[in-house]
Design a protein around this motif. Structure first.
Motif, mmCIF file in Angstrom:
data_model
loop_
_atom_site.group_PDB
_atom_site.id
_atom_site.type_symbol
_atom_site.label_atom_id
_atom_site.label_comp_id
_atom_site.label_asym_id
_atom_site.label_seq_id
_atom_site.Cartn_x
_atom_site.Cartn_y
_atom_site.Cartn_z
ATOM 1 N N ALA A 53 26.647 -10.303 68.243
ATOM 2 C CA ALA A 53 26.375 -8.893 68.562
ATOM 3 C C ALA A 53 26.520 -8.690 70.054
ATOM 4 O O ALA A 53 26.248 -9.609 70.845
ATOM 5 C CB ALA A 53 24.967 -8.514 68.122
ATOM 6 N N LEU A 54 26.958 -7.504 70.428
ATOM 7 C CA LEU A 54 27.089 -7.167 71.830
ATOM 8 C C LEU A 54 26.109 -6.049 72.138
ATOM 9 O O LEU A 54 26.124 -5.011 71.463
ATOM 10 C CB LEU A 54 28.511 -6.687 72.113
ATOM 11 C CG LEU A 54 28.733 -6.217 73.539
ATOM 12 C CD1 LEU A 54 28.778 -7.403 74.471
ATOM 13 C CD2 LEU A 54 30.029 -5.443 73.650
ATOM 14 N N ILE A 55 25.269 -6.255 73.121
ATOM 15 C CA ILE A 55 24.331 -5.205 73.520
ATOM 16 C C ILE A 55 24.787 -4.674 74.876
ATOM 17 O O ILE A 55 24.817 -5.420 75.862
ATOM 18 C CB ILE A 55 22.887 -5.747 73.568
ATOM 19 C CG1 ILE A 55 22.548 -6.295 72.176
ATOM 20 C CG2 ILE A 55 21.913 -4.646 73.993
ATOM 21 C CD1 ILE A 55 21.325 -7.148 72.127
ATOM 22 N N ALA A 56 25.205 -3.424 74.879
ATOM 23 C CA ALA A 56 25.774 -2.821 76.081
ATOM 24 C C ALA A 56 24.682 -2.031 76.792
ATOM 25 O O ALA A 56 24.109 -1.107 76.216
ATOM 26 C CB ALA A 56 26.921 -1.902 75.679
ATOM 27 N N VAL A 99 29.797 -4.420 65.833
ATOM 28 C CA VAL A 99 28.705 -5.285 66.325
ATOM 29 C C VAL A 99 28.260 -4.875 67.737
ATOM 30 O O VAL A 99 27.510 -5.582 68.389
ATOM 31 C CB VAL A 99 29.103 -6.789 66.308
ATOM 32 C CG1 VAL A 99 29.343 -7.258 64.899
ATOM 33 C CG2 VAL A 99 30.300 -7.062 67.206
ATOM 34 N N ILE A 100 28.728 -3.708 68.175
ATOM 35 C CA ILE A 100 28.311 -3.234 69.502
ATOM 36 C C ILE A 100 27.112 -2.294 69.388
ATOM 37 O O ILE A 100 27.129 -1.353 68.590
ATOM 38 C CB ILE A 100 29.473 -2.502 70.217
ATOM 39 C CG1 ILE A 100 30.658 -3.452 70.430
ATOM 40 C CG2 ILE A 100 29.008 -1.941 71.553
ATOM 41 C CD1 ILE A 100 31.831 -2.850 71.181
ATOM 42 N N HIS A 101 26.088 -2.560 70.181
ATOM 43 C CA HIS A 101 24.889 -1.707 70.191
ATOM 44 C C HIS A 101 24.671 -1.244 71.623
ATOM 45 O O HIS A 101 24.748 -2.052 72.552
ATOM 46 C CB HIS A 101 23.653 -2.502 69.750
ATOM 47 C CG HIS A 101 23.861 -3.189 68.435
ATOM 48 N ND1 HIS A 101 23.429 -2.681 67.255
ATOM 49 C CD2 HIS A 101 24.504 -4.352 68.135
ATOM 50 C CE1 HIS A 101 23.776 -3.494 66.269
ATOM 51 N NE2 HIS A 101 24.433 -4.521 66.784
ATOM 52 N N TYR A 102 24.400 0.034 71.777
ATOM 53 C CA TYR A 102 24.185 0.546 73.135
ATOM 54 C C TYR A 102 22.692 0.629 73.426
ATOM 55 O O TYR A 102 21.908 1.064 72.581
ATOM 56 C CB TYR A 102 24.825 1.931 73.280
ATOM 57 C CG TYR A 102 24.744 2.448 74.694
ATOM 58 C CD1 TYR A 102 25.580 1.943 75.674
ATOM 59 C CD2 TYR A 102 23.806 3.423 75.060
ATOM 60 C CE1 TYR A 102 25.499 2.398 76.986
ATOM 61 C CE2 TYR A 102 23.726 3.890 76.360
ATOM 62 C CZ TYR A 102 24.574 3.367 77.321
ATOM 63 O OH TYR A 102 24.492 3.814 78.612
#
Ligand code: BG6
Length: 509
Positions: A53-56, A99-102
């Motif tokens: 997961a990517l947390i931006a 899988v990107i979450h801001y």
């Protein structure tokens, strides 16, 4: 006291282990232009973890949907860029976007880190992601220390037997010896050295990595790679671009701090280091640091030239001078070009001058390392043009035309004895398919698999600053000379003089 836990590096080529990646500065240019396209290329090549997961993180108020849309556009633009031209892989793009979450937040606020911690925990739990986390600080260097401190206080940097925490920081690593040491100390309060990945994007370039391959996987070069056979070395990193929109950064940085202790010294170290005992991170980094420690102190007055570009022309179009650029002071003394001569005090290189030059606003974009060999001990070809034999030169071409050239003499056909210089030319593109790359893929992936070979260690950062510190000190003097050169030219005349005294000259750009 930090508790040391070793984690095994994963083999290259396997997907990286399950992890989350948190990007601070997710709304910035670096993230949009390079990092996200790099993650997209990694997912396409099957190297991103299956559970990822990517947390931006950024300040702007935005939902995850809005951020994903923003990234969708950025990656589509990247894929259609003529430089990378590739078919947009919609399936993998969607997989990545999913899988990107801001996470909106102010990273200067300690409270934010609690929210971040909960967010990471929730995402790990609901997606069965392991507790490994990479924190990527795509923010101005002045924030590195405080972000790392707050991550530490929030227990976000705590590792366990089965999980790791790593932090990627980008140059500049300080602005002189002292500040680089302070930054190292700040990072080391919360992190073990092994957890810090100091990124120099030059090391992500295939051609830069190839310097090591060329030297240590071929038997023909190494026996010649020393003072017995090499007359001198020239390292050039020439750019056509001027300061662009970065005056605020560049005015207080200049060509020296921006390029030399980092990018140019990486090239120097890879070219001149001893063969490492293995290709492990510390074996390679030990040798790189060792050779930087062997650089003889430079005499700023006699062995360096700094200069600034003035108005000029390229392709008959006018080019602004540095002082006319937006945001630059009319009286600016910031150098946009630097050349220097150095020598290395060890048995391999004693007496071999190494010339470095880098600058903006030059005639062409060209980065290369030219190894000029000594002439034959005597010429048997008397009374012909062969009396003045030209030297053999091996040129490692880093960009934009990637490859290598060996220049040597050959007989011009015909009854007359005449010698011509010929080029044995290797172009990457003729042999290997160029994988679409922003240059960040290898580095991000290497961090995920725990291979720090291509990242800078603290001692080598400090060693780089130690070499340039006398020059920085010398140039602080009001009367320190700043040469000029016309934008679109090959650089200042003074730079030629650095070599001409010894009968040498720069290769033409
Ligand atoms: C950056 C410098 O680190 O490297 C820039 O801050 C420079 O000033 C750039 O232009 C050069 O990198 P590349 O990959 O474009 O050769």
């Amino acid at each position: 006291m930090l508790h040391e836990i070793e984690h095994e590096a994963i083999a290259h080529g396997d997907p990286a282990p399950s992890c989350c990646m948190v990007i601070f500065g997710a709304g910035g240019d670096l993230t949009k232009r390079l990092l996200l396209p790099a993650l997209y290329n990694l997912i396409r090549s099957g190297l991103l973890p299956e559970k990822f997961a990517l947390i931006a993180v950024d300040r702007l108020e935005m939902t995850s949907e809005m951020y994903r849309e923003h990234i969708r556009l950025a990656i589509s633009a990247f894929a259609s860029d003529k430089h990378y031209a590739q078919q947009l892989d919609v399936v993998n793009l969607e997989k990545l976007l999913n899988v990107i979450h801001y996470q909106q937040g102010d990273f200067s606020d300690s409270k934010f880190y609690q929210e971040l911690s909960e967010k990471i925990h929730d995402i790990q739990k609901s997606n069965q992601i392991q507790k490994n986390v990479v924190f990527y600080l795509a923010v101005a260097a002045r924030f590195f220390g405080s972000i790392v401190e707050k991550l530490g206080v929030a227990q976000l940097l705590k590792e366990s037997e089965n999980s790791w925490r790593r932090v990627i920081v980008e140059k500049p690593f300080g602005h002189d010896v002292e500040s680089s040491k302070v930054l190292n100390l700040e990072l080391r309060k919360q992190l073990h050295e092994r957890q810090i990945y100091r990124m120099d994007h030059f090391l992500g370039k295939e051609t830069v990595q190839n310097i090591m391959m060329l030297r240590f996987s071929n038997a023909i070069f190494e026996p010649l790679w020393n003072r017995e056979h090499i007359d001198h070395i020239q390292i050039t990193v020439a750019e056509t671009v001027g300061v662009e929109k970065r005056a605020a950064f560049y005015e207080s940085t200049g060509a020296m701090r921006d390029m030399v202790p980092n990018h140019v010294f990486q090239l120097l170290a890879l070219t001149t280091m001893e063969p490492p005992a293995s290709f492990s991170a510390d074996a390679v980094r030990n040798e790189k640091t060792k050779v930087l420690h062997s650089v003889h102190p430079i005499n700023p007055e006699r062995e360096s030239v700094r200069a600034q570009y003035i108005g000029g022309q390229r392709d008959e179009l006018p080019l602004k001078g540095y002082r006319e650029e937006d945001g630059v002071s009319e009286a600016s003394k910031t150098e946009t070009y630097i050349a220097m001569k150095l020598t290395i005090d060890n048995w391999r290189w004693a007496g071999v001058p190494i010339y470095l030059r880098t600058g903006k606003g030059l005639s062409v974009r060209q980065s290369e390392i030219a190894i000029q060999f000594k002439n034959p001990p005597l010429s048997i070809f008397k009374n012909t043009n062969l009396d003045a034999l030209s030297p053999n030169i091996l040129v490692l071409k880093l960009q934009p035309d990637e490859g290598a050239v060996l220049i040597f003499g050959a007989k011009v056909p015909g009854p007359k004895f005449e010698i011509g210089q010929v080029h044995m030319d290797f172009h990457y593109k003729d042999y290997f398919q160029n994988a679409p790359s922003t240059g960040y893929e290898t580095l991000v992936y290497d961090c995920m698999i725990g291979d720090a070979t291509l990242f800078q260690r603290s001692d080598s950062v400090v060693a780089g600053w130690e070499i340039v510190q006398p020059l920085l000190d010398y140039w602080k003097k009001d009367d320190a000379y700043l040469a000029t050169y016309t934008a679109g030219s090959e650089g200042p005349q003074e730079s030629e003089e650095l070599l001409s005294g010894s009968g040498r000259s720069w290769r033409r750009l």
